[in-house]
Enzyme design. Structure first.
Site, mmCIF file in Angstrom:
data_model
loop_
_atom_site.group_PDB
_atom_site.id
_atom_site.type_symbol
_atom_site.label_atom_id
_atom_site.label_comp_id
_atom_site.label_asym_id
_atom_site.label_seq_id
_atom_site.Cartn_x
_atom_site.Cartn_y
_atom_site.Cartn_z
ATOM 1 N N VAL A 23 44.824 32.337 32.206
ATOM 2 C CA VAL A 23 44.123 33.516 31.709
ATOM 3 C C VAL A 23 43.936 33.391 30.193
ATOM 4 O O VAL A 23 44.873 33.058 29.463
ATOM 5 C CB VAL A 23 44.893 34.817 32.038
ATOM 6 C CG1 VAL A 23 44.108 36.030 31.546
ATOM 7 C CG2 VAL A 23 45.145 34.924 33.531
ATOM 8 N N LYS A 38 40.043 34.755 33.803
ATOM 9 C CA LYS A 38 40.948 33.952 34.629
ATOM 10 C C LYS A 38 40.175 32.749 35.136
ATOM 11 O O LYS A 38 39.130 32.889 35.780
ATOM 12 C CB LYS A 38 41.493 34.773 35.796
ATOM 13 C CG LYS A 38 42.381 33.968 36.741
ATOM 14 C CD LYS A 38 42.988 34.842 37.813
ATOM 15 C CE LYS A 38 44.060 35.736 37.258
ATOM 16 N NZ LYS A 38 44.781 36.471 38.316
ATOM 17 N N ASP A 132 49.399 41.940 48.254
ATOM 18 C CA ASP A 132 50.381 41.302 47.363
ATOM 19 C C ASP A 132 50.783 42.248 46.236
ATOM 20 O O ASP A 132 50.786 41.881 45.057
ATOM 21 C CB ASP A 132 49.790 40.010 46.797
ATOM 22 C CG ASP A 132 50.879 39.083 46.242
ATOM 23 O OD1 ASP A 132 52.062 39.302 46.567
ATOM 24 O OD2 ASP A 132 50.539 38.154 45.493
#
Length: 646
Positions: A23, A38, A132
């Site tokens: 990043v 990113k 996640d």
């Protein structure tokens, strides 16, 4: 750093790195603003499936616009560089905050939890599941705003990540749900479970399950009970603990129905704190020492005065001109219970303040007689009135068919409940005999002018001779005189018995247990064991709890004691025929007395190879687990002393 992407994104400095991407802080020259970009690491650019997932799922996340979600502005590719342009967040990662400051004050944890739930609510309403949710994927700005990042982006596999078929990410092992561990159906409630784990870590400073490897932790999520947060850190409100435990229930349907519902429950904890103060929670005081639990202390400008049996009085003022609020302990408790059950407190408090008598929930009277229903209603302060008598094939004559108000309605004390009563089945309508005994079924069939047809016996958990099914079905219009066939339960199978647990018993005691169960001892053998002492049963042919024919003989193995210490080698043949993919990843985990370790970790295999023989080395007794593409294909017990795998 002079690299510019797409002619507009100037890369300034690296600000972060993960297993899959790097990043950079960057400047959007077109809009003159700072952004975070990113970039997928070069070693993954050849994986077309990963790149495609990186692009498509990031584009889906770009559709989410919410203050608690890191905005995704753009997704692109230049040469072999795949990148995502995101909102630049000035602040800290939640995982770092927990590491540096944990356990967090419960009020701060509630505030962050509400914000995460709000972000998840937005995603779920747009049919996107994060999969996640973890502190590493939550950024907290310098102003305290929590923002979720990495929505739906496939994550690189490392020692804290579990993957499913075709390398799809299932989630980070310390935070993912039991259904993710099983590779089962994942929905919004999976994100709610993960948020519950994040809340747990915020208030305790640690995750509930940890182990030597991802498989061990995954099994804990599926099988182990979670230690309540209050047993780790004192001063956690019971209401908050209930919310965390509900969110992390192992059964999906038992969790909050939605992120909105969980967010509302967390808001209610704040509300109850403002009403009764921190003192309502046990073990909260200076230095963490316990003190008397007095929920009726003065809270801000509201003086709460205990008055048993009195309702709230908002009219009188004290000497300082402040209104007095009278709440008895029962009503304070009711508010706390309401919060535990995630009932919107605003409505509850309004009801407590505005109603002296309270509302009563009307019970379900269906199937009861008038006498039974009258007694039940009288206990609740309600009255019964008989209404129409109606034909009904489901309920017998004299039983209640329907009611007004309906069951579960809220009414005032003294309300009249009007009921309709069954006159039985109308002539020409088949009566309901399911659940009746054989004699009662015959009686009803003849009473309504029908004949008893074929009666057969079927397997069922119902008592013997209870009707399981009928033909024609209840309520069908059939002319009298026709036969009605039905099936009755055979009852429990008396030819089967349940195998008792014999492990650890002496042979004589095992014989007694088998005799009592209607079984006998078969062949006996001896073997060394590090678990069972000499003379104890170390193996039984049929596992405890299994169903077995009465009178059967059961082979046993008796321990002769321990053998000389040292690892032993056992051969294991792995059949690849159960692999779902032609090319798959093989993981083999062995647990024995020395611990748990991986023999193979995601080693690539070809299904056409047919099989593979491994040499497992270990001590004592343990287990071996074989996974194909992270799905359990084989799990067996291993006795390294005797060389047995069973």
């Amino acid at each position: 750093m002079s690299r510019v992407l797409a002619g507009r994104y100037e890369l300034l400095e690296q600000i972060g790195e993960g297993g899959m991407a790097v990043v950079y802080k960057s400047r959007d020259k077109l809009l003159n603003r700072y952004v975070a970009i990113k970039i997928l690491k070069p070693e993954f650019t050849k994986d077309l499936k990963l790149v495609d997932s990186f692009k498509k799922e990031s584009q889906a996340a770009a559709s989410l616009v919410h203050p608690n979600i890191v905005g995704v502005y753009d997704v692109g590719r230049e040469g072999n560089i795949n990148y995502i342009v995101m909102e630049l967040v000035e602040g800290k990662i939640l995982s770092d905050i927990i590491k540096e400051e944990g356990p967090l004050d419960y009020k701060r944890a509630i505030n962050i939890g509400q914000q995460i739930a709000a972000g998840l609510s937005c995603a779920h309403k747009n049919h996107i599941i994060h999969k996640d949710v973890k502190p590493h994927n939550v950024l907290v700005t310098n102003d305290g705003v929590a923002k979720i990042t990495d929505f739906g982006i496939a994550k690189f596999v490392d020692n804290a990540t579990i993957v499913g078929n075709a390398d799809t990410v299932m989630g980070s092992v310390h935070y993912f749900s039991p259904e993710q561990a099983r590779g089962g159906y994942v929905d919004e409630k999976s994100d709610i479970y993960s948020l519950g784990i994040v809340m747990y870590e915020m208030v305790t400073g640690k995750v509930p399950f940890d182990g030597d490897n991802p498989v061990t932790v995954a099994l804990m999520h599926m099988n182990n009970e979670m230690v309540p947060p209050s047993q780790i850190v004192s001063g956690i409100p019971p209401v908050l603990e209930q919310i965390i435990m509900k969110a992390t229930d192992k059964i999906q349907v038992n969790r909050f129905k939605s992120a909105d519902e969980m967010m509302e429950a967390l808001k209610n904890v704040d509300l109850i704190s403002s009403i009764v103060g921190d003192s309502v929670y046990l073990h909260r005081g200076n230095g963490g020492n316990s003190r008397p639990n007095n929920p009726l202390e003065k809270v801000e400008d509201r003086e709460i005065i205990p008055a048993e049996g009195e309702i709230v009085d908002m009219g009188k003022k004290n000497k300082n001109g402040k209104k007095k609020v009278r709440l008895n302990k029962v009503k304070i408790t009711a508010i706390v219970i309401a919060l535990i059950c995630a009932i919107p407190v605003s409505g509850l408090i309004y009801h407590l303040i505005s109603s002296s008598g309270g509302e009563i929930t009307v019970p379900d009277l269906s199937g009861k007689t008038v006498t039974e229903a009258t007694e039940e209603l009288e206990k609740l302060g309600l009255n019964l009135e008989e209404g129409d008598k109606v034909y009904d094939s489901e309920y017998d004559e004299g039983q209640i068919v329907s009611q007004d108000p309906d069951a579960d309605s809220k009414v005032k004390k003294g309300k009249v409940v009007t009921v309709s009563i069954s006159k039985g089945a109308k002539e020409g309508t088949v009566p309901n005999i399911v659940g009746k005994s054989y004699d009662d079924a015959v009686y009803l069939i003849k009473k309504y002018g029908y004949e008893v047809g074929d009666v057969t016996i079927g397997e069922s958990d119902l008592p013997k001779d209870t009707v399981i099914t009928q033909t024609p079905e209840a309520g069908d219009e059939v002319k009298p005189g026709r036969s009605i066939d039905f099936v009755v339960s055979a009852g429990e199978d008396e030819s089967k018995v349940t195998m008792p647990k014999l492990l650890g018993l002496t042979l004589e005691k095992a014989k007694e247990e088998l005799k009592e169960a209607g079984l006998t001892v078969g062949a006996t053998d001896e073997g060394t064991s590090d678990v069972y002492s000499a003379g104890q049963i170390m193996w039984q042919q049929i596992g405890a709890g299994e169903s077995v024919e009465k009178g059967a003989s059961v082979n046993l193995k008796i321990s002769s004691g321990t053998e000389a210490s040292g690892p032993k080698t056992v051969a294991l043949n792995i059949d690849f025929s159960d692999a779902k993919n032609l090319v798959f990843f093989l993981t083999v985990t062995v647990s024995d007395e020395s611990g748990t370790r991986n023999i193979f970790t995601r080693d690539q295999r070809l299904k056409e190879q047919g099989s593979e023989e491994l040499s497992l080395t270990g001590t004592g007794q343990g287990t071996v687990t074989v996974l194909f593409d992270n799905e359990v294909a084989l799990k067996k017990n291993v006795n390294f002393n005797t060389g047995e795998i069973y």
